[in-house]
Design a protein around this motif. Structure first.
Motif, PDB file in Angstrom:
ATOM      1  N   ASN A  42      28.442   8.083  -3.090  1.00 40.03           N
ATOM      2  CA  ASN A  42      28.502   7.830  -4.533  1.00 40.03           C
ATOM      3  C   ASN A  42      27.086   7.553  -5.030  1.00 40.03           C
ATOM      4  N   ASP A  43      26.821   6.324  -5.453  1.00 40.98           N
ATOM      5  CA  ASP A  43      25.462   6.057  -5.910  1.00 40.98           C
ATOM      6  C   ASP A  43      24.712   5.133  -4.966  1.00 40.98           C
ATOM      7  N   VAL A  92      22.728   4.329  -1.635  1.00 40.77           N
ATOM      8  CA  VAL A  92      21.918   4.993  -0.633  1.00 40.77           C
ATOM      9  C   VAL A  92      21.840   4.132   0.618  1.00 40.77           C
ATOM     10  N   ARG A 146      16.572   8.923  -8.132  1.00 36.68           N
ATOM     11  CA  ARG A 146      17.566   9.682  -7.403  1.00 36.68           C
ATOM     12  C   ARG A 146      17.041  11.067  -6.994  1.00 36.68           C
ATOM     13  N   GLU A 204      19.865   3.885   4.036  1.00 37.60           N
ATOM     14  CA  GLU A 204      18.775   4.360   4.882  1.00 37.60           C
ATOM     15  C   GLU A 204      19.125   4.097   6.347  1.00 37.60           C
ATOM     16  N   VAL A 238      17.188   3.611   8.808  1.00 33.12           N
ATOM     17  CA  VAL A 238      16.373   2.573   9.434  1.00 33.12           C
ATOM     18  C   VAL A 238      16.911   1.170   9.075  1.00 33.12           C
ATOM     19  N   ASP A 239      17.468   1.050   7.860  1.00 32.09           N
ATOM     20  CA  ASP A 239      18.054  -0.233   7.467  1.00 32.09           C
ATOM     21  C   ASP A 239      19.355  -0.496   8.225  1.00 32.09           C
ATOM     22  N   ARG A 260      14.080  10.610  -4.290  1.00 33.20           N
ATOM     23  CA  ARG A 260      14.417  10.141  -2.943  1.00 33.20           C
ATOM     24  C   ARG A 260      14.346  11.240  -1.882  1.00 33.20           C
ATOM     25  N   GLN A 268       6.872  11.610  10.608  1.00 36.52           N
ATOM     26  CA  GLN A 268       7.522  11.357  11.895  1.00 36.52           C
ATOM     27  C   GLN A 268       7.396  12.535  12.856  1.00 36.52           C
ATOM     28  N   MET A 288      11.811  11.250   1.293  1.00 34.99           N
ATOM     29  CA  MET A 288      12.269  11.270   2.684  1.00 34.99           C
ATOM     30  C   MET A 288      11.736  12.502   3.423  1.00 34.99           C
ATOM     31  N   ALA A 302       8.403  11.612   4.457  1.00 35.39           N
ATOM     32  CA  ALA A 302       8.466  10.672   5.591  1.00 35.39           C
ATOM     33  C   ALA A 302       8.748  11.424   6.892  1.00 35.39           C
ATOM     34  N   ARG A 303       9.580  12.434   6.790  1.00 38.59           N
ATOM     35  CA  ARG A 303       9.900  13.207   8.002  1.00 38.59           C
ATOM     36  C   ARG A 303       8.687  13.976   8.525  1.00 38.59           C
ATOM     37  N   GLU A 307      23.940   9.293   1.244  1.00 41.28           N
ATOM     38  CA  GLU A 307      24.178   8.928  -0.136  1.00 41.28           C
ATOM     39  C   GLU A 307      25.674   8.994  -0.388  1.00 41.28           C
ATOM     40  N   VAL A 364      12.177   3.112  -3.004  1.00 38.58           N
ATOM     41  CA  VAL A 364      13.244   4.011  -2.544  1.00 38.58           C
ATOM     42  C   VAL A 364      14.347   3.209  -1.854  1.00 38.58           C
ATOM     43  N   ARG A 365      13.949   2.158  -1.127  1.00 36.24           N
ATOM     44  CA  ARG A 365      14.933   1.371  -0.392  1.00 36.24           C
ATOM     45  C   ARG A 365      15.486   0.218  -1.204  1.00 36.24           C
ATOM     46  N   GLY A 402      15.166   5.909  15.408  1.00 32.86           N
ATOM     47  CA  GLY A 402      14.108   6.916  15.363  1.00 32.86           C
ATOM     48  C   GLY A 402      14.390   8.081  14.432  1.00 32.86           C
ATOM     49  N   SER A 403      15.257   7.848  13.421  1.00 32.78           N
ATOM     50  CA  SER A 403      15.601   8.952  12.537  1.00 32.78           C
ATOM     51  C   SER A 403      15.216   8.602  11.105  1.00 32.78           C
ATOM     52  N   VAL A 404      14.407   9.456  10.498  1.00 37.86           N
ATOM     53  CA  VAL A 404      14.023   9.261   9.100  1.00 37.86           C
ATOM     54  C   VAL A 404      15.048  10.003   8.260  1.00 37.86           C
ATOM     55  N   ASP A 405      16.108   9.312   7.885  1.00 35.93           N
ATOM     56  CA  ASP A 405      17.171   9.979   7.141  1.00 35.93           C
ATOM     57  C   ASP A 405      17.959   8.941   6.348  1.00 35.93           C
ATOM     58  N   TYR A 406      18.843   9.406   5.513  1.00 32.27           N
ATOM     59  CA  TYR A 406      19.655   8.488   4.733  1.00 32.27           C
ATOM     60  C   TYR A 406      20.954   9.164   4.339  1.00 32.27           C
TER      61      TYR A 406
END
Lengths: 160, 221
Positions: free
Chosen positions: B37-38, B40, A137, B42, B44-45, A140, A151, A144, A147-148, B35, A60-61, B29-33
Motif C-alpha cells: 500500500n503506502d 515502505v 514515492r 526496507e 535493512v530495517d 525511492r 553494493q 534504491m 544504492a544497489r 512497498e 527515504v527510510r 546484505g540486500s539493498v531492497d525494499y
C-alpha cells in the motif's frame, strides 16, 4: 701516494653516494606520498558520497522528514561527487591497496570495475534529474537503484 | 511409553528461530525494499529488527538452559569429551532422552554463533546506509572488523544448520523421529525405567522472552 688515492676514492664514493641519495630519496618519498594522497583522495570522495547519500537515505527510510529542496541539493551534490573517487584508482593510486579497503581485483578486472563505476554515475544522474520534480514515492526506486550500484561494486571490490 | 520432553517455550523458541533466521537470511546484505500500500519496508530495517528478536530469543534460551525444564538445561545435555567421542563412534547404540552428546555440543556452538552474530550486527556498518545502533561507540577499525566477521560467519552458521537438518533425516532413516517431539513436545521411548524429567511451564519462558524483547527494543530498536 697510495694513501692519497684511497682517500680520494673514499671521498669520491661518498660524494657519489650522497648525490645519489639526494636524488633518489626525495623521488622515492614522492612516489609514496603520491600513492598515499591518491588513497586519501578517493577515501575522502567516498566519505562525502556516503554523507550525502546517508542524508537522502534518512528521508527515504522516514528517519528524517522529506524535504524536496534538501533532497535535491543532496542529489545534485551526489551527481557531481560520483565522478570524483575514480581518478584515485588510476595513476599514482593504481594498484594501491595499503591503508585501503580496495581489493586487487579492481585492477585485475579493470573494465568491469569501470562498468560498475559508470552504472553508479548514471544512477546518480538519474536520481538528480528525478529530484527536480518528483515525489518521495517516485524518488525511492531511483534512490534504491543507486544504492544497489554501490553494493554491487562493494561486493566485488571492497574488502569485507 | 510416552514422555513429555520439550516444553512449550523450547518448541516455540525453536520454530520462531527458524522463521526469524529465514527472514534474516533473506533480508541480509540486500539493498531492497517492499512497498505494501503506502508503507515502505526496507530490507535493512527488517534485518535490524529481526536481529533484535533473535538476540532476545537466544538470550532467553540461554537463561532457560539454566533455570528451565530439565531436558532444556545445559547441565542435562552437556557431556564431557568421553561421552562425545563415544557418541561419534556409535551414534545409535544408546537412547538419548534429550540432546545426544554430539547434538548437545552443537547446540552450544549454535547458540554462541548466533549470539555473536546478533552482537556483531549491532556494531556493523554496511558502508551504504545502515549503521548498527552501537557502531558509534567503538572505533572505525573495530566496526570494520565486526562487520567483516558478521558477513563471513554466516556461512559457518549455514553449515551448522545444514548439519542439523542432515542429522535429523539420518535419524529419520533409522526410524527415530526427532521432528514430532519438537512439535508436540511428546516422545515415545523404549527404555522403561527412566526418571521423569522435571518440567517447568513454558509460559515462564515466554514471559522471560517478553521481558528481553522489551529492553532490547527499548535500548537498540
Amino acid at each position: 701516494m697510495m694513501r692519497f688515492t684511497s682517500i680520494l676514492t673514499l671521498a669520491a664514493t661518498a660524494a657519489i653516494t650522497l648525490t645519489a641519495l639526494q636524488f633518489s630519496a626525495p623521488a622515492k618519498a614522492d612516489a609514496f606520498a603520491e600513492a598515499d594522497e591518491a588513497v586519501k583522495y578517493r577515501q575522502g570522495a567516498f566519505s562525502l558520497i556516503r554523507e550525502n547519500f546517508g542524508h537522502m537515505a534518512g528521508m527515504v527510510r522516514g528517519e528524517i522528514e522529506f524535504d524536496a529542496e534538501s533532497f535535491q541539493k543532496r542529489a545534485e551534490a551526489l551527481k557531481h561527487l560520483s565522478y570524483i573517487p575514480f581518478d584515485g584508482f588510476s595513476g599514482a593510486g593504481a594498484g594501491i591497496t595499503d591503508g585501503s579497503d580496495a581489493l586487487p581485483g579492481i585492477w585485475e578486472n579493470w573494465d568491469d570495475f569501470n562498468d560498475k563505476a559508470e552504472a553508479f554515475k548514471e544512477a546518480a544522474h538519474e536520481l538528480a534529474r528525478a529530484s527536480e520534480d518528483a515525489s518521495l514515492r517516485e524518488l525511492r526506486p531511483k534512490f534504491m537503484a543507486a544504492a544497489r550500484t554501490c553494493q554491487q561494486c562493494h561486493d566485488e571490490y571492497r574488502a569485507d | 511409553m510416552v514422555i513429555k520432553l520439550w516444553d512449550g517455550f523450547i518448541r516455540g523458541f525453536h520454530w520462531l528461530l527458524v522463521v526469524v533466521l529465514a527472514g534474516l537470511w533473506y533480508t541480509g546484505g540486500s539493498v531492497d525494499y517492499l512497498e505494501i500500500n503506502d508503507t515502505v519496508i526496507e530490507f535493512v530495517d527488517v534485518h535490524h529488527k529481526l536481529g533484535l528478536i533473535m538476540l532476545a530469543l537466544i538470550l532467553t534460551r540461554i537463561i532457560w538452559g539454566v533455570v528451565g525444564s530439565q531436558p532444556a538445561r545445559f547441565s542435562t545435555f552437556l557431556k564431557g569429551p568421553k561421552a562425545i567421542i563415544g557418541y561419534i563412534k556409535s551414534p545409535f547404540s544408546k537412547e538419548h532422552l534429550t540432546h545426544n552428546p554430539g547434538g548437545g555440543i552443537i547446540v552450544v556452538i549454535m547458540l554462541a554463533m548466533l549470539l555473536a552474530q546478533a552482537i556483531t550486527g549491532l556494531f556493523s556498518d554496511d558502508a551504504i546506509f545502515f549503521r548498527g545502533p552501537l557502531a558509534s561507540t567503538v572505533s572505525n577499525d573495530v566496526v570494520r572488523l565486526l562487520t567483516s566477521y558478521h558477513k563471513q560467519a554466516f556461512d559457518f552458521i549455514l553449515a551448522i544448520i545444514a548439519l542439523h537438518i542432515v542429522a535429523i533425516f539420518v535419524y529419520l532413516l533409522m526410524k527415530k523421529n526427532l521432528i514430532s517431539p519438537m512439535i508436540t513436545g511428546k516422545k515415545a521411548i523404549t527404555s522403561s525405567a527412566t526418571e521423569a524429567l522435571k518440567q517447568r511451564h513454558g509460559g515462564y519462558g515466554f514471559i522471560l522472552l517478553a521481558v528481553n524483547l522489551i529492553w532490547i527494543f527499548w535500548w537498540l530498536g
